[in-house]
Design an enzyme around this catalytic site. Structure first.
Site, mmCIF file in Angstrom:
data_model
loop_
_atom_site.group_PDB
_atom_site.id
_atom_site.type_symbol
_atom_site.label_atom_id
_atom_site.label_comp_id
_atom_site.label_asym_id
_atom_site.label_seq_id
_atom_site.Cartn_x
_atom_site.Cartn_y
_atom_site.Cartn_z
ATOM 1 N N CYS A 1 0.832 -1.197 0.000
ATOM 2 C CA CYS A 1 0.000 0.000 0.000
ATOM 3 C C CYS A 1 0.874 1.258 0.000
ATOM 4 C CB CYS A 1 -0.974 -0.045 1.185
ATOM 5 S SG CYS A 1 -2.319 1.155 1.035
ATOM 6 N N HIS B 1 -3.549 -5.544 1.195
ATOM 7 C CA HIS B 1 -2.862 -5.756 2.472
ATOM 8 C C HIS B 1 -2.888 -7.228 2.902
ATOM 9 C CE1 HIS B 1 -2.404 -1.543 3.914
ATOM 10 N NE2 HIS B 1 -3.439 -1.307 3.126
#
Lengths: 234, 84
Positions: free
Chosen positions: A91, A207
């Site tokens: 991310c 994630h």
């Protein structure tokens, strides 16, 4: 060799917020707690994997990841990568790796102009020899959540074609009955994650550290991380 | 010396923010609005008296940090250069 022999460092910037989640995930999967390394440090003890975690380093000022990419510790991360060391950015960590020039392209604002926080289904593409995809079969699908406002992968047509031709697209968003339409952010060619030409540096928007047990909605992130750790130790 | 850096998205790079602003302007009755592009303006106070040197240094700042040249162009303006 056992996974607990693997030395992992997680870089912490002001504003990182997935550093501890990643630490817990790695400790649980590998049986050894990774080192948390503050961004002001100028050297990195020998590690097998350096992780740039998710979050909002420097409050996303200027551009996401721009200031973190020029932090003191990044010199050491660049040296580690130049020696062929493995680096993973999740991310905001992916944004940092792009800003640091370790991976090509840039992540711009989501096409829908909204922060997106939901599960996505990603498919392993792979092609190039990389520890981050080695243990996963091409076409293998995983449910892993995204949470970002700037996850819209963009690169020039030439760069995109090169990524495709070299097998550097690691993960792609795909349609799924469970989580709905594929691409959450408008990313070029549905790109969710890419690797460097030598396969040793990987950045992805989803994630995996948030998908390490069924109680969290998916354990596919654990599968992905374990496969990477196993590939790195072998 | 004051130096202004104007950063804009390169041609061909999608600007979702500009598009949303354009749509809002049209909704507000500004029918003449076509494409809208949003940029950034950074003003720097530089300890330097030679405009050419200042411009050279700021260009380096742009290349190293201020702009992401994959998607952004920059223009450097030395404030007050044409005055006096």
């Amino acid at each position: 060799m056992s996974l607990s022999a693997l030395r992992v460092a997680i870089i912490v910037f002001p504003g990182s917020n997935c550093d501890r989640d990643m630490m817990v995930a790695i400790e649980r999967l590998a049986g050894r707690r990774p080192a948390l390394v503050w961004h002001k440090e100028t050297s990195l003890d020998p590690v097998d994997l350096a992780i740039i975690p998710g979050g909002f380093s420097y409050g996303d000022y200027l551009r996401c990841g721009a200031l973190a990419a020029r932090s003191p510790i990044m010199e050491a991360v660049l040296d580690h990568a130049a020696r062929g060391g493995a680096v993973m950015g999740i991310c905001n960590g992916f944004q940092v790796l792009l800003e640091a020039g370790l991976l090509p392209g840039v992540l711009v604002e989501n096409a829908g102009l909204k922060y997106v926080c939901r599960n996505t289904c990603i498919e392993v593409v792979g092609g190039t020899d990389s520890p981050f995809t080695a243990g996963l079969a091409p076409g293998h699908r995983m449910i892993i959540p995204v949470a970002h406002n700037e996850g819209n992968y963009f690169a020039g047509d030439e760069d995109l074609q090169r990524l495709e031709d070299n097998g550097q697209i690691a993960f792609r968003y795909v349609d799924s009955d469970i989580v709905g339409p594929a691409n959450p952010n408008g990313a070029a060619r549905d790109i969710a994650g890419i690797v460097s030409a030598n396969g040793r540096v990987m950045g992805m928007m989803p994630h995996p550290e948030r998908a390490i047990s069924a109680e969290l909605g998916s354990a596919d992130g654990a599968t992905m991380l374990t496969a990477s750790l196993e590939a790195l130790i072998s | 010396m004051q130096v202004i850096v104007n950063i804009s998205l390169k041609e061909g790079v999608l600007d979702p923010q500009g598009r949303a602003i354009g749509r809002s302007l049209t909704d507000l009755g500004f029918q003449e609005v076509g494409e809208v592009r949003v940029g950034k303006r950074i003003s720097l106070d530089i300890d330097e008296t030679d405009p050419a040197r200042a411009e050279q240094r700021v260009a380096r700042m742009c290349e190293t940090l201020l702009a992401n040249t994959v998607i952004e162009d920059y223009e450097i303006e030395i404030a007050g250069e044409n005055e006096a």
